[in-house]
Write an enzyme that holds these catalytic residues in place. Structure first.
Site, PDB file in Angstrom:
ATOM      1  N   ALA A   1       0.820  -1.208   0.000  1.00 22.21           N
ATOM      2  CA  ALA A   1       0.000   0.000   0.000  1.00 22.21           C
ATOM      3  C   ALA A   1       0.854   1.257   0.000  1.00 22.21           C
ATOM      4  O   ALA A   1       0.534   2.239  -0.645  1.00 22.21           O
ATOM      5  CB  ALA A   1      -0.913  -0.004   1.223  1.00 22.21           C
TER       6      ALA A   1
ATOM      7  N   ASP B   1      10.229  29.857 -36.456  1.00 21.44           N
ATOM      8  CA  ASP B   1      10.593  30.383 -37.768  1.00 21.44           C
ATOM      9  C   ASP B   1       9.420  31.188 -38.285  1.00 21.44           C
ATOM     10  O   ASP B   1       8.300  31.013 -37.828  1.00 21.44           O
ATOM     11  CB  ASP B   1      10.757  29.233 -38.763  1.00 21.44           C
ATOM     12  CG  ASP B   1      12.046  28.495 -38.578  1.00 21.44           C
ATOM     13  OD1 ASP B   1      12.947  29.057 -37.959  1.00 21.44           O
ATOM     14  OD2 ASP B   1      12.126  27.360 -39.076  1.00 21.44           O
TER      15      ASP B   1
ATOM     16  N   ASP C   1      20.142  23.769 -38.524  1.00 24.25           N
ATOM     17  CA  ASP C   1      19.335  24.033 -37.331  1.00 24.25           C
ATOM     18  C   ASP C   1      19.482  22.939 -36.286  1.00 24.25           C
ATOM     19  O   ASP C   1      19.053  23.113 -35.148  1.00 24.25           O
ATOM     20  CB  ASP C   1      17.852  24.163 -37.708  1.00 24.25           C
ATOM     21  CG  ASP C   1      17.558  25.458 -38.428  1.00 24.25           C
ATOM     22  OD1 ASP C   1      18.305  26.417 -38.187  1.00 24.25           O
ATOM     23  OD2 ASP C   1      16.606  25.514 -39.220  1.00 24.25           O
TER      24      ASP C   1
ATOM     25  N   GLU D   1      -5.068   4.744   4.371  1.00 27.74           N
ATOM     26  CA  GLU D   1      -4.894   3.380   4.883  1.00 27.74           C
ATOM     27  C   GLU D   1      -3.878   3.344   6.014  1.00 27.74           C
ATOM     28  O   GLU D   1      -4.075   2.681   7.027  1.00 27.74           O
ATOM     29  CB  GLU D   1      -4.423   2.451   3.764  1.00 27.74           C
ATOM     30  CG  GLU D   1      -5.518   2.132   2.757  1.00 27.74           C
ATOM     31  CD  GLU D   1      -4.940   1.542   1.495  1.00 27.74           C
ATOM     32  OE1 GLU D   1      -3.885   0.870   1.561  1.00 27.74           O
ATOM     33  OE2 GLU D   1      -5.530   1.780   0.424  1.00 27.74           O
TER      34      GLU D   1
ATOM     35  N   ASN E   1      -5.642  -1.435  -3.045  1.00 27.77           N
ATOM     36  CA  ASN E   1      -4.494  -0.875  -3.767  1.00 27.77           C
ATOM     37  C   ASN E   1      -4.377  -1.364  -5.191  1.00 27.77           C
ATOM     38  O   ASN E   1      -3.886  -0.661  -6.064  1.00 27.77           O
ATOM     39  CB  ASN E   1      -3.208  -1.199  -3.031  1.00 27.77           C
ATOM     40  CG  ASN E   1      -3.089  -0.356  -1.813  1.00 27.77           C
ATOM     41  OD1 ASN E   1      -2.972   0.856  -1.938  1.00 27.77           O
ATOM     42  ND2 ASN E   1      -3.194  -0.966  -0.664  1.00 27.77           N
TER      43      ASN E   1
HETATM   44  P1  ATP Z   1      12.664  31.144 -41.468  1.00 27.72           P
HETATM   45  O1  ATP Z   1      12.108  29.913 -42.098  1.00 27.72           O
HETATM   46  O2  ATP Z   1      13.697  30.902 -40.441  1.00 27.72           O
HETATM   47  O3  ATP Z   1      11.626  32.134 -41.105  1.00 27.72           O
HETATM   48  P2  ATP Z   1      13.648  31.773 -43.954  1.00 27.72           P
HETATM   49  O4  ATP Z   1      13.301  30.433 -44.413  1.00 27.72           O
HETATM   50  O5  ATP Z   1      12.966  32.963 -44.475  1.00 27.72           O
HETATM   51  O6  ATP Z   1      13.560  31.890 -42.446  1.00 27.72           O
HETATM   52  P3  ATP Z   1      16.199  31.395 -45.062  1.00 27.72           P
HETATM   53  O7  ATP Z   1      15.593  30.315 -45.840  1.00 27.72           O
HETATM   54  O8  ATP Z   1      17.455  31.197 -44.318  1.00 27.72           O
HETATM   55  O9  ATP Z   1      15.197  31.964 -44.015  1.00 27.72           O
HETATM   56  O10 ATP Z   1      16.317  32.612 -46.025  1.00 27.72           O
HETATM   57  C1  ATP Z   1      17.007  33.749 -45.683  1.00 27.72           C
HETATM   58  C2  ATP Z   1      17.146  34.661 -46.889  1.00 27.72           C
HETATM   59  O11 ATP Z   1      17.846  33.990 -47.914  1.00 27.72           O
HETATM   60  C3  ATP Z   1      15.824  35.068 -47.497  1.00 27.72           C
HETATM   61  O12 ATP Z   1      15.357  36.237 -46.931  1.00 27.72           O
HETATM   62  C4  ATP Z   1      16.163  35.240 -48.945  1.00 27.72           C
HETATM   63  O13 ATP Z   1      16.645  36.554 -49.157  1.00 27.72           O
HETATM   64  C5  ATP Z   1      17.300  34.292 -49.180  1.00 27.72           C
HETATM   65  N1  ATP Z   1      16.840  33.066 -49.813  1.00 27.72           N
HETATM   66  C6  ATP Z   1      15.905  32.211 -49.339  1.00 27.72           C
HETATM   67  N2  ATP Z   1      15.776  31.164 -50.141  1.00 27.72           N
HETATM   68  C7  ATP Z   1      16.633  31.336 -51.163  1.00 27.72           C
HETATM   69  C8  ATP Z   1      16.992  30.566 -52.314  1.00 27.72           C
HETATM   70  N3  ATP Z   1      16.413  29.423 -52.571  1.00 27.72           N
HETATM   71  N4  ATP Z   1      17.928  31.072 -53.129  1.00 27.72           N
HETATM   72  C9  ATP Z   1      18.533  32.215 -52.847  1.00 27.72           C
HETATM   73  N5  ATP Z   1      18.261  32.965 -51.793  1.00 27.72           N
HETATM   74  C10 ATP Z   1      17.318  32.558 -50.953  1.00 27.72           C
END
Ligand code: ATP
Length: 920
Positions: free
Chosen positions: A296, A342, A657, A722, A747
């Protein structure tokens, strides 16, 4: 195109894939890379080779669970007690003890098996899906369904789902620590062919299950699946749900140890008191009583019940689109104080579309008229660079249907935007095939591709007048602020000019103005080259560029997020946005979602990097929107928040990340857009990528924590009652009031059903209107300890008081069965039921919460009362449990007295409610 099954023998371990050229590997596997396997061929191969999964002992079998149940210390003690009873000739007692042990084990088995199945279902869902070419189309299939011959596409963050030979690679780097122990990524190339003796770590053209892509892009033809992979040979598990004990379970374990010691002392005390009262003649009885009391006092079953509550809670969270990877998360969610999210895709819909193109000093909103494009070469170039420097693919090449691009949403938007204006990606690529690339990463925030101009004589960009085609072109797109730094020229109305301060200022002004409307702005640049670049490094490719123009992309906020943000705030949780996007874009979206007051700005990653530790800690206390943040800075933010004492849930999707996800108290990965690597590092996956889902999971986590506390409260109070009864009786001059079997019954049987039902108690009304539970708070915090003490005492006073009255008026019956003991036992059981009803809600009265709002609990209470009646009135059980049939009057007295516990606890809650209201 595939040659059928015949050519692919099972048990092909003699095949040395890394010694073959791409063509040899493809023909050995009978597959055409442009088409992939047909669906029929894939299912035929699946039938032959089996699923691509590692053998796993899978879920615990019911027998294994039963075995564990039966070998628990408490049960073994009871089995020994039963054996001793048999030896002493107390056959009925022996049988009854065994029966109670079996009932208890079966109840436990049922629950635990349910929990096992829930965990197994979660595990199934944690299997990644992969991009595969089948019957000519790119499809997404579960990694389980891969077969030899499948063509699989990889990108940064993908985990490699099977063993295979690369057939394409672009800057591909793979982390193979799981197999080779080498933690630095290995560079891979499809062009390499090796000698047979090459060790695994040096086979540059092959990739293996259980490893992951850290950089670049590639494609492989699957050679081996399942247990025939290298990983299968060493048979380690990769996909599993982690069940490491949670802090709560550890605390319960420790509590159990303390209580075991206390129990031993108390049991010794009862033994001595018994000897004193009843003399050595009752040694047998006393022995069994002591054993029952030990059972218990020690909450042996608690850790198991907690695990079950967590596992079933994980299953309920799945219903709300949150997939739990670590049981720890279920519990930690209840005490989260900060959610770092994000922006793109989590707070916004991730459905981007190009809204306008800015080039040559003018802004054009989509759709753009044909002659605007002819007049402004910058527009045409920006659109073409957007389509060429782009990894999105058309979902099908069938021109008739309106097709969609698949891939990264920023890139699909650019691909579709360009096509709408007449620049088809595939057509441009046929004129200028890509020969090299520097993939996007969130640190450079841009991407570059190099193209060879194969169609000599045609102008490279439709509409660019008077320029003869160069041999090669570099195309770059990315964040405008950074991109300007690597451009030395700019395309204006009056042609290509050296870039000057005024150009930069004007470009940044337009960039800011579009960003502050919440748009994502990308810049586009190019460089015509006379010859093939000598270095394909990002640093060399991205220099001396011509800035062509910008595009603004719109990504609307998710409509449900505003409410979720408000809910967070009322629950004492601070939502924070951490994004890679431009500060103005981030600030605008942040205000729109109610994260921060309109007009407030964002703090940028570079500002954070310049801060001292103290400044950083102050910043994370005050700032809600962080922009242009790199993954490393994300890690710094989590650390600073944790140093401030916060419990942090943090979302992430990219390869980089992973450290921040691991560091956070709850790492949250994205189910749709997240990379496999981020999912692997996470504790929880959002199946719908939605911020609101995190908040829903927090509510669920708080409810689970509440319910765990409720059944701890319930079980410990009964035990305390108890103990009070057993210890006080001798001082009143009475014999021991409860018989061993009655204690075991309480119990193991009448405790169990209602406690499990408390585990499914619906959320309290105020669950998201109160601050988070302080993590590290003792289990007995918030009055639980006091409650266990006083309510246990109250139950004991009522039960023993009534027993005492009956004992004075009607001493022992002939066969040892007495009415006073039956009364004491019955009142205790019924007050347990009264108690469980009263503690269903921690704050509201039962009548506000609704009598039937937890149906299983109501049924458990009714079942327990019926069982108690069976003990009292069924002749066979009567004998075994030494019960005297109670008269209707006695029964009424027992019911009325037991209900006192209910009213007392309701009054306690009413007082708490009043003080809480006064406090507000
Ligand atoms: P989060 O998802 O963290 O809010 P995010 O996805 O907007 O952020 P990133 O993907 O790191 O962040 O993008 C950061 C910057 O990189 C964007 O603001 C853009 O200017 C540039 N970027 C995003 N995707 C591309 C790509 N495929 N090619 C070139 N530049 C890019």
């Amino acid at each position: 195109a595939s040659g059928g099954l015949s050519g692919i023998p099972l048990g092909r371990n003699t095949f040395m894939w890394h010694c073959m050229t791409v063509d040899e590997a493809l023909s050995a596997l009978h597959v055409e890379p442009a088409l992939g396997l047909s669906e029929e061929e894939a299912s035929a191969r699946l039938a032959k080779f089996g699923h691509n999964e590692l053998e796993d002992r899978g879920i615990k079998s019911p027998w294994a669970i039963l075995w564990e149940q039966l070998t628990a210390v408490m049960v073994i003690i009871l089995i020994i007690a039963a054996a001793i009873s048999f030896l002493l000739g107390e056959t009925t007692d022996g049988i009854a003890i065994l029966a109670i042990v079996i009932v208890n084990a079966v109840l436990g088995l049922r629950q635990e098996y349910k929990a096992e199945k829930a965990m197994a279902a979660l595990k199934q869902l944690a299997v990644p899906s992969v991009r595969v070419r089948r019957a000519g189309a790119l499809v997404s299939v579960s990694a389980r369904d891969l077969v030899p011959g499948d063509i699989v596409y990889l990108e940064a963050g993908s985990s490699i789902p099977a063993d295979g030979r690369l057939i394409e690679s672009a800057n591909l780097q793979v982390e193979e620590a799981a197999l080779t122990g080498e933690s630095l990524p290995a560079e891979k190339s499809c062009d390499w062919t090796g000698a047979e003796a090459t060790p695994l770590a040096d086979r540059l053209n092959s990739v293996y299950m259980g490893t992951s892509v850290t950089y670049g892009r590639g494609a492989l033809v699957v050679a081996e699946t399942g247990m025939r992979t290298e990983l299968g040979k060493i048979a380690t598990m990769i996909q599993s749900v982690d069940r490491a004990p949670t802090p709560l379970q550890i605390r319960l374990d420790n509590l159990g140890k303390v209580l075991a010691v206390v129990a031993l002392v108390l049991v010794g005390l009862i033994f001595v008191l018994g000897l004193w009262r009843e003399g050595v003649g009752h040694l047998r009885e006393l022995f069994l009583t002591s054993v029952s009391m030990a059972v218990a006092a020690v909450p042996e079953g608690l850790p198991a019940v907690v695990t079950i509550a967590l596992a079933l809670g994980a299953q309920r969270m799945l219903g709300r689109h949150a997939l739990i990877r670590k049981l720890l998360a279920v519990e930690a969610l209840g005490s989260v104080t900060v959610i770092c999210s994000d922006k793109t895709g989590t707070l916004t819909e991730n459905r981007m579309s190009v809204r306008s193109v800015v080039a040559g000093g003018a802004q054009f909103d989509l759709p753009i008229e044909k002659d605007a494009i002819t007049r402004s070469p910058g527009v045409a170039i920006a659109l073409s660079v957007g389509a060429l420097c782009n990894d999105a693919q058309w979902s099908s090449t069938d021109k008739k249907s309106k097709v969609k691009a698949i891939g990264d949403p920023t890139e699909t938007a650019l691909c579709e935007g360009a096509a709408e204006a007449g620049f088809d990606k595939y057509h441009l690529e046929s004129l200028m095939p890509r020969i090299a690339e520097a993939p996007f990463d969130s640190i450079r925030k841009r991407m570059a591709t190099v193209h060879e101009v194969v169609t000599a004589g045609t102008p490279i960009w439709p509409g660019l007048p008077g320029e003869s085609a160069p041999a090669f072109v570099t195309c770059v797109k990315g964040a405008v602020d950074g991109l300007l730094g690597v451009c030395d020229r700019i395309l204006t109305e009056s042609g290509v000019l050296a870039i000057g301060q005024e150009h930069i200022a004007e470009t940044l002004r337009v960039n800011d103005s579009l960003s502050s409307q919440g748009m994502r702005v990308l810049g586009f640049a190019y460089a015509p080259l006379a010859e093939r670049p000598s270095s394909m490094d990002a640093k060399d490719l991205e220099s001396k560029l011509v800035f062509a123009g910008m595009m603004a992309l719109n990504d609307p906020p998710r409509p449900e997020v505003r409410d979720a943000v408000a809910l967070c705030k009322s629950a004492g949780i601070r939502p924070i946005m951490i994004t890679g996007d431009h500060p103005l874009t981030a600030a605008h979206i942040g205000s729109e979602l109610g994260l921060q007051a309109p007009g407030m700005g964002a703090v940028s990653g570079s500002e954070l990097e310049a801060m001292s530790d103290v400044e950083l800690r102050r910043a994370v206390r005050e700032v809600t929107v962080f922009a242009r943040v790199t993954p490393e800075t994300k890690l710094d933010i989590v650390t600073a928040l944790q140093n401030e004492g916060e419990i942090v849930a943090m979302t992430g999707d990219g390869v980089n990340d992973a450290p921040a996800l691991r560091k956070a108290n709850i790492g949250v990965a994205m189910g749709i857009t997240g990379t496999d690597v981020s999912k692997g590092a996470s504790d929880m996956i959002l199946l719908d990528d939605n911020f609101a889902t995190i908040v829903a999971a927090v509510a669920e986590g708080r409810t689970i924590y509440d319910n765990i506390r409720k059944f701890i409260r319930y079980l410990m109070t009964t035990n305390s009652a108890e103990l009070w009864v057993m210890i006080s009786a001798p001082f009143l001059g009475m014999p021991l009031p409860l018989l061993p079997l009655q204690i075991l019954w309480m119990n193991l049987v009448t405790d169990g059903l209602p406690a499990l039902a408390l585990g499914v108690e619906p959320p309290e009304r105020n669950v998201m209107r109160r601050p988070p539970v302080k993590s590290g708070d003792s289990l007995f915090a918030q009055g639980l300890g006091i409650h266990v003490f006083w309510v246990g005492l109250l139950m004991a006073v009522i039960a023993l008081g009534a027993g005492w009255y009956y004992w004075l008026h009607e001493p022992a019956g002939s066969d040892g069965a007495t009415r006073w003991q039956t009364m004491t036992f019955t009142i205790l059981t019924l007050s347990q039921m009264a108690h469980v009803l009263a503690i269903r809600s921690g704050k509201d009265s039962l009548f506000t919460a609704g009598l039937w709002s937890n149906r299983p609990l109501m049924l458990a209470v009714i079942a327990t009362i019926l069982l108690q009646c069976a003990l009292i009135y069924a002749p066979l059980l009567q004998g075994v449990f030494r019960m005297v049939p109670l008269s209707a009057w006695d029964m009424a007295v027992a019911l009325v007295l037991s209900s006192a516990v209910f009213w007392a606890v309701e009054i306690e809650k009413a007082v708490l409610r009043r003080t809480a209201n006064r406090g507000e």
